[in-house]
Design an enzyme around this catalytic site. Structure first.
Site, short mmCIF file in Angstrom:
data_model
loop_
_atom_site.label_atom_id
_atom_site.label_comp_id
_atom_site.label_asym_id
_atom_site.label_seq_id
_atom_site.Cartn_x
_atom_site.Cartn_y
_atom_site.Cartn_z
N TYR A 177 0.93 -0.70 0.32
CA TYR A 177 0.43 -0.28 -0.11
C TYR A 177 0.38 1.58 0.31
CZ TYR A 177 -3.17 3.80 2.57
OH TYR A 177 -3.96 4.83 2.63
N ALA A 180 2.79 1.44 -3.37
CA ALA A 180 1.48 2.67 -4.48
C ALA A 180 1.80 3.82 -4.09
CB ALA A 180 0.51 1.07 -4.59
N ARG A 225 -10.03 -1.17 10.88
CA ARG A 225 -9.16 -0.49 11.05
C ARG A 225 -9.27 -0.25 12.65
NH1 ARG A 225 -8.29 4.11 6.62
NH2 ARG A 225 -10.79 4.06 6.87
N ASP A 330 5.95 2.11 13.94
CA ASP A 330 5.96 2.10 14.94
C ASP A 330 5.80 3.35 15.35
OD1 ASP A 330 8.30 3.78 14.36
OD2 ASP A 330 9.39 3.59 15.68
C1 UGA Z 1 -3.85 2.69 8.45
C2 UGA Z 1 -3.39 1.96 6.34
O1 UGA Z 1 -2.36 2.16 6.30
C3 UGA Z 1 -4.74 3.76 6.34
O2 UGA Z 1 -5.55 3.49 6.05
C4 UGA Z 1 -4.25 5.25 6.26
O3 UGA Z 1 -3.69 5.88 5.49
C5 UGA Z 1 -3.44 4.98 7.47
O4 UGA Z 1 -2.85 3.77 8.89
C6 UGA Z 1 -3.59 6.36 8.29
O5 UGA Z 1 -5.38 6.52 8.76
O6 UGA Z 1 -3.38 7.44 8.47
P1 UGA Z 1 -2.59 1.78 10.29
O7 UGA Z 1 -2.32 3.40 10.99
O8 UGA Z 1 -1.44 0.71 10.61
O9 UGA Z 1 -2.86 2.03 8.68
O10 UGA Z 1 -3.94 1.24 10.55
P2 UGA Z 1 -5.12 0.33 11.95
O11 UGA Z 1 -6.01 -0.51 11.53
O12 UGA Z 1 -5.55 2.03 12.55
O13 UGA Z 1 -4.36 0.14 12.98
C7 UGA Z 1 -3.44 0.75 13.92
C8 UGA Z 1 -2.37 -0.32 14.98
O14 UGA Z 1 -3.15 -0.77 15.34
C9 UGA Z 1 -1.33 -0.51 14.11
O15 UGA Z 1 -0.24 -1.20 15.11
C10 UGA Z 1 -2.50 -1.93 14.11
O16 UGA Z 1 -1.67 -3.65 14.31
C11 UGA Z 1 -3.48 -2.41 15.48
N1 UGA Z 1 -4.13 -2.68 16.34
C12 UGA Z 1 -5.45 -2.49 15.35
C13 UGA Z 1 -4.48 -2.96 17.42
O17 UGA Z 1 -3.82 -3.49 18.24
N2 UGA Z 1 -6.07 -3.70 17.22
C14 UGA Z 1 -6.73 -3.86 15.97
O18 UGA Z 1 -7.77 -4.82 16.45
C15 UGA Z 1 -6.37 -3.61 15.38
#
Ligand code: UGA
Length: 370
Positions: A177, A180, A225, A330
């Site tokens: 992602y 891209a 998310r 991180d």
């Molecule tokens: C997201 C996506 O890549 C994109 O949608 C977007 O560009 C970006 O973030 C953003 O919103 O700015 P990420 O922040 O990793 O990436 O997505 P999340 O699913 O919201 O995860 C946030 C964190 O929570 C990660 O460390 C993930 O491992 C954790 N998480 C997620 C949990 O601990 N428990 C869950 O049930 C879900």
């Protein structure tokens, strides 16, 4: 800054019924100044706006290039939002992720260049990847050091012009992602360089608010998310799952603050054109474990009828939760000095208030569903 009277009148919003699109659409239509041409294959999140006399909605896919071109030709600015942006899909459906985040929006950028239209392209905070500090710490094999303040380690602050992008290996498909989106940014920039495309690139830092994603088993399937994952757990009285203990940090940015930034761009084309903007709230940083604790507290206050509910979290490994090929960022701490200076924008909503407003809406929306 130029005044509103010089700003565009007809805005083409591609992906107008998604999370960001639905909020942007509502705000644009609240101003008599704007007409909107919108395309989206979904429409649930904008049901109350369809029928607005200043909104022309096409319930179609952005792969319909002749429709996209027709709308772009009739617009002053194009906001390109369509994307698969759900990390669970980066490792499950990487080719779709790459097509959705590069191939299709690149064709849209080419159409904008051809018709000399201003493109406001949504990218992601994820282009920065693993961040330079995590990379350095990995190399030493030590547990990443987590300074308590941003000032303590400026390597953590992500700057639009200075910070290098660090993505993991190809087989670690989490980065499909980000890669891209990075190529899309470079292609948009190149179209500006070679063909004079007027562009603005927006890098959102974890926008949250009403209508984000879906609740699995209620109005969608799969793993959304983190906000929607935790809401699902709270609604269904299940443990909130903390991936790798919830140690990673994000800045959670209230969607209405983020829309303020986009409105400032649209109202000030001469200031916004040619720029890349980090849009995020640096003061709203929390670890995912802290977010879970905040959401639990907030749920206790907003839904006191659940007082007998045994609120709890559960640690899971990234491999268990997302499968093979996942790796995390991180910490994503934006430098927002440029948006503050050029757009006169600053986020206003603190994290507890962001959570309260967002969760109130979710609880209302899903009151009868869980
Ligand atoms: C997201 C996506 O890549 C994109 O949608 C977007 O560009 C970006 O973030 C953003 O919103 O700015 P990420 O922040 O990793 O990436 O997505 P999340 O699913 O919201 O995860 C946030 C964190 O929570 C990660 O460390 C993930 O491992 C954790 N998480 C997620 C949990 O601990 N428990 C869950 O049930 C879900």
């Amino acid at each position: 800054m130029s005044s509103m009277s010089h700003s565009p009148q007809t805005i083409c919003v591609l992906g107008c019924a998604g999370f960001i699109g639905s909020h942007l659409l509502a705000r644009l239509l609240a101003h008599e100044h704007y007409m909107v041409l919108g395309i989206d294959r979904e429409k649930n999140k904008i049901a109350d706006l369809i029928g607005n006399p200043r909104f022309n909605f096409f319930n179609d896919d952005i792969k319909n290039e002749s429709l996209v071109e027709w709308c772009i030709q009739r617009s002053d600015a194009v906001v390109s939002l369509t994307a698969i942006c759900n990390p669970a899909l980066y490792t499950q459906k990487p080719t779709e992720v790459i097509e959705s985040n590069f191939l299709h929006p690149y064709k849209i950028a080419q159409i904008c260049a051809r018709h000399k239209k201003w493109l406001v392209q949504f990218s992601t905070s994820e282009v920065y990847g693993r961040t330079i500090s995590s990379f350095a710490n990995d190399a030493t094999g030590k547990t990443p050091d987590r300074p308590s303040s941003v000032e303590a380690n400026s390597d953590y602050i992500l700057s639009e012009e200075k910070t290098p992008f660090i993505l993991g290996p190809v087989a670690t498909q989490r980065w499909s992602y980000a890669c891209a989106k990075q190529l899309l940014e470079r292609a948009v920039f190149a179209l500006g360089f070679e063909e004079g495309l007027a562009f603005t690139i927006v890098r959102p830092f974890n926008f949250i608010g009403a209508r984000m994603d879906y609740i699995p088993g209620i109005d969608g399937e799969g793993t959304p998310r983190v906000l929607a994952c935790f809401m699902e757990a709270l609604l269904k009285k299940k443990p909130l799952k903390l991936v790798d203990g919830g140690k990673n940090r994000r800045v959670f940015t209230y969607i209405e603050d983020a829309i303020d930034a986009v409105m400032a761009m649209l109202a000030n084309p001469s200031a916004a054109k040619g720029q890349i903007f980090n849009i995020g709230n640096p003061t709203n940083e929390a670890t995912v474990a802290e977010l879970a604790a905040l959401m639990i507290d907030c749920h206790k206050q907003l839904a006191p009828e659940n007082s007998s509910y045994n609120y709890r979290t559960e640690d899971v490994s990234a491999a268990q939760f997302y499968g093979a090929g996942y790796e995390d960022s991180d910490r994503r701490m934006p430098d927002i000095a440029k948006a503050q200076k050029v757009l006169g924008w600053s986020p206003k909503t603190n994290l507890p208030e962001t959570m309260r407003l967002t969760m109130m809406d979710y609880l209302k929306q899903y009151a009868h569903a869980a």
